[in-house]
Design an enzyme around this catalytic site. Sequence first.
Site, PDB file in Angstrom:
ATOM      1  N   HIS A  11       0.428  -1.141  -0.508  1.00  0.00           N
ATOM      2  CA  HIS A  11      -0.077   0.267  -0.166  1.00  0.00           C
ATOM      3  C   HIS A  11       0.669   1.390   0.146  1.00  0.00           C
ATOM      4  O   HIS A  11       1.793   0.936  -0.172  1.00  0.00           O
ATOM      5  CB  HIS A  11      -0.884   0.412   1.160  1.00  0.00           C
ATOM      6  CG  HIS A  11      -0.147  -0.317   2.765  1.00  0.00           C
ATOM      7  ND1 HIS A  11       0.196   1.453   3.560  1.00  0.00           N
ATOM      8  CD2 HIS A  11      -0.332  -0.999   3.208  1.00  0.00           C
ATOM      9  CE1 HIS A  11       0.407   1.219   4.569  1.00  0.00           C
ATOM     10  NE2 HIS A  11      -0.289  -0.573   4.887  1.00  0.00           N
TER      11      HIS A  11
ATOM     12  N   ASP B 240       3.366  -6.025   3.598  1.00  0.00           N
ATOM     13  CA  ASP B 240       2.927  -5.363   4.216  1.00  0.00           C
ATOM     14  C   ASP B 240       2.865  -4.994   5.715  1.00  0.00           C
ATOM     15  O   ASP B 240       1.890  -5.604   6.864  1.00  0.00           O
ATOM     16  CB  ASP B 240       1.344  -5.357   4.368  1.00  0.00           C
ATOM     17  CG  ASP B 240       0.918  -3.624   5.013  1.00  0.00           C
ATOM     18  OD1 ASP B 240       1.759  -3.064   5.690  1.00  0.00           O
ATOM     19  OD2 ASP B 240      -0.630  -3.599   4.699  1.00  0.00           O
TER      20      ASP B 240
ATOM     21  N   ASP C 107       6.165   1.142   7.071  1.00  0.00           N
ATOM     22  CA  ASP C 107       4.888   0.867   6.636  1.00  0.00           C
ATOM     23  C   ASP C 107       4.286   1.526   5.219  1.00  0.00           C
ATOM     24  O   ASP C 107       3.613   2.866   6.251  1.00  0.00           O
ATOM     25  CB  ASP C 107       3.995   0.776   7.833  1.00  0.00           C
ATOM     26  CG  ASP C 107       2.466  -0.024   7.548  1.00  0.00           C
ATOM     27  OD1 ASP C 107       2.434   0.171   7.032  1.00  0.00           O
ATOM     28  OD2 ASP C 107       1.431   0.642   8.610  1.00  0.00           O
TER      29      ASP C 107
ATOM     30  N   HIS D 122       3.343   2.413  13.157  1.00  0.00           N
ATOM     31  CA  HIS D 122       2.477   4.539  13.124  1.00  0.00           C
ATOM     32  C   HIS D 122       2.546   5.514  14.034  1.00  0.00           C
ATOM     33  O   HIS D 122       2.053   5.719  14.945  1.00  0.00           O
ATOM     34  CB  HIS D 122       0.932   3.318  13.671  1.00  0.00           C
ATOM     35  CG  HIS D 122       0.403   2.139  12.857  1.00  0.00           C
ATOM     36  ND1 HIS D 122      -1.035   1.739  12.967  1.00  0.00           N
ATOM     37  CD2 HIS D 122       0.772   1.949  11.076  1.00  0.00           C
ATOM     38  CE1 HIS D 122      -1.376   1.454  12.034  1.00  0.00           C
ATOM     39  NE2 HIS D 122      -0.419   1.036  10.957  1.00  0.00           N
TER      40      HIS D 122
ATOM     41  N   GLU E 251      -5.025   1.884   2.998  1.00  0.00           N
ATOM     42  CA  GLU E 251      -5.289   0.972   3.617  1.00  0.00           C
ATOM     43  C   GLU E 251      -4.944   0.933   4.546  1.00  0.00           C
ATOM     44  O   GLU E 251      -6.081   0.586   5.890  1.00  0.00           O
ATOM     45  CB  GLU E 251      -3.509  -0.238   3.279  1.00  0.00           C
ATOM     46  CG  GLU E 251      -3.789  -1.189   3.639  1.00  0.00           C
ATOM     47  CD  GLU E 251      -3.194  -1.254   5.730  1.00  0.00           C
ATOM     48  OE1 GLU E 251      -3.549  -2.175   6.646  1.00  0.00           O
ATOM     49  OE2 GLU E 251      -2.727  -0.368   6.019  1.00  0.00           O
ATOM     50  N   GLU E 252      -4.699   2.120   5.574  1.00  0.00           N
ATOM     51  CA  GLU E 252      -4.356   2.438   6.893  1.00  0.00           C
ATOM     52  C   GLU E 252      -6.419   2.361   7.272  1.00  0.00           C
ATOM     53  O   GLU E 252      -6.400   2.603   8.763  1.00  0.00           O
ATOM     54  CB  GLU E 252      -3.871   3.409   7.243  1.00  0.00           C
ATOM     55  CG  GLU E 252      -2.173   2.840   6.640  1.00  0.00           C
ATOM     56  CD  GLU E 252      -1.897   1.871   7.827  1.00  0.00           C
ATOM     57  OE1 GLU E 252      -1.932   1.477   8.766  1.00  0.00           O
ATOM     58  OE2 GLU E 252      -0.403   1.756   7.358  1.00  0.00           O
TER      59      GLU E 252
HETATM   60 ZN   LIG Z   1       1.066  -1.324   6.200  1.00  0.00          ZN
END
Ligand SMILES: [Zn+2]
Length: 474
Positions: A286, A360, A298, A431, A332-333
């Site tokens: 993503h 991912d 990420d 994140h 995606e998130e």
């Molecule tokens: Zn991800």
Amino acid sequence: MILQSRSAFAIPVFAAVFSLMSAGRCVGADWSEQDLAAAAALRDKAMSGTRAFEHVSSLVTEVGPRPAGSPGDAAAVRWAMNRLGSLGFSHVHTQDVLVPHWVRGSAEVSIVTPFPQTLVATSIGGSVGTPDEGIEAQVLNATSLDALSALPPASVKGRIVFIDERMQRARDGSGYGATVRNRSQGPSVAADLGAVALVIRSVGTSDDRIAHTGGLNYRADAPRIPAFAISNPDADLLARQLQPGKPVRMRLKSTARELPPAWSANVIGEIPGHDRPQEIVLLAAHLDSWDLAQGAIDDGAGVAIVTEAARLISKLDRPPARTVRVVLFANEEFGTSGGREYARLAGDEIARHVLALEADFGAGPVWRIESRVAAESLPAIAAMQSVLAPVDVASGANTGDPGSDIRPLMNAGVPILDLTLDGTKYFDVHHTVNDTLLKVDSKALDQSVAAFAVAAYLAATKQGDFGRVAVEVK
Ligand SMILES: [Zn+2]
């Protein structure tokens, strides 16, 4: 440990492959001797060094944070179009995707009494903000979402709920699955019981004073309350203040808000198949990231892994029979908008997707191969594993996790391969403000490229397909 489990599975597979090959050709088998040799050469080429680190470096340096709907998101789409085009991909194009557009603003979380302290916190993605004056209330702690759900509403009403559950570190990331509900469902569970706000211990394994964001899911029938995550050390501090059982009051302030939806795009590029170009092996990652850092692990790493795996396949003397399609998914998130839209637009073309794989879960290395394929295809998965055994990829079960962007395809019957990336340290960074290029190990990235390239090439040259998987009811 890994060597043991690998050799236990690998020996019979090698024996099977070589006995088929001893006749000169793999008669009745999935691959010819030349196909397997090309796959092994592809593996060795990737292990000797790839351009994957260069791809992720370019993305994080030239684009940076790219949350759905933001200017960074639009820049990422342009970056991906240019990148795939300049690397020689065919049929490079976009698929428009409407995405939510949430902006974080600022977040302040502090303990007011008994011992005033300011905590390191972040708004949970999608959270509403607080009123301008903030929210101040007494804290009610719960050890888990289930414990919170069991409380009588009278004890929760008017309180700031604190869910204090620590995520456990694990190579397969299983600790995340066990605690992510606190973030995604916690806000509506707390609101249903009358809470005025939710604070959670970060869903992450870092011991540093960094808070982990991520998306929430407000239920349509529950009030929307502000939701925050605090760092693990700050959660420890709050827990210590709560321990004596005396009232603890907190003060919260956030300017987070939702803007109108915006357009983003899935970016698609292909390495055309030679004999069966209409059949597709899909490599997914993503393109979006959270906003706290540049999204190097990420999912910049995933973007780099699948892009480079396909590029290496395009350089082979023996082109794949099927088309290898790279899809870099939008958003995606915060709701998997891109994955859902891709499956919707694919329609009947879903039947021509022979296998899908997603990267991912960080920069690697890949340590295990799992799958969701028809039972008749398991010998083929075992043969793939035998090509990857020399780079420490072990066998796994036929209950693999697809990754969220390709889950809609799997739910429509598309077989998937789960090349499991090592998640031991992933959730130290996931994140957070620390998701930077410094956390990407280029050697691990190259090994991951080797695994994805070999698997995609073998899938794209295999004689038959991988069957279809049972459609999941969601
Ligand atoms: Zn991800």
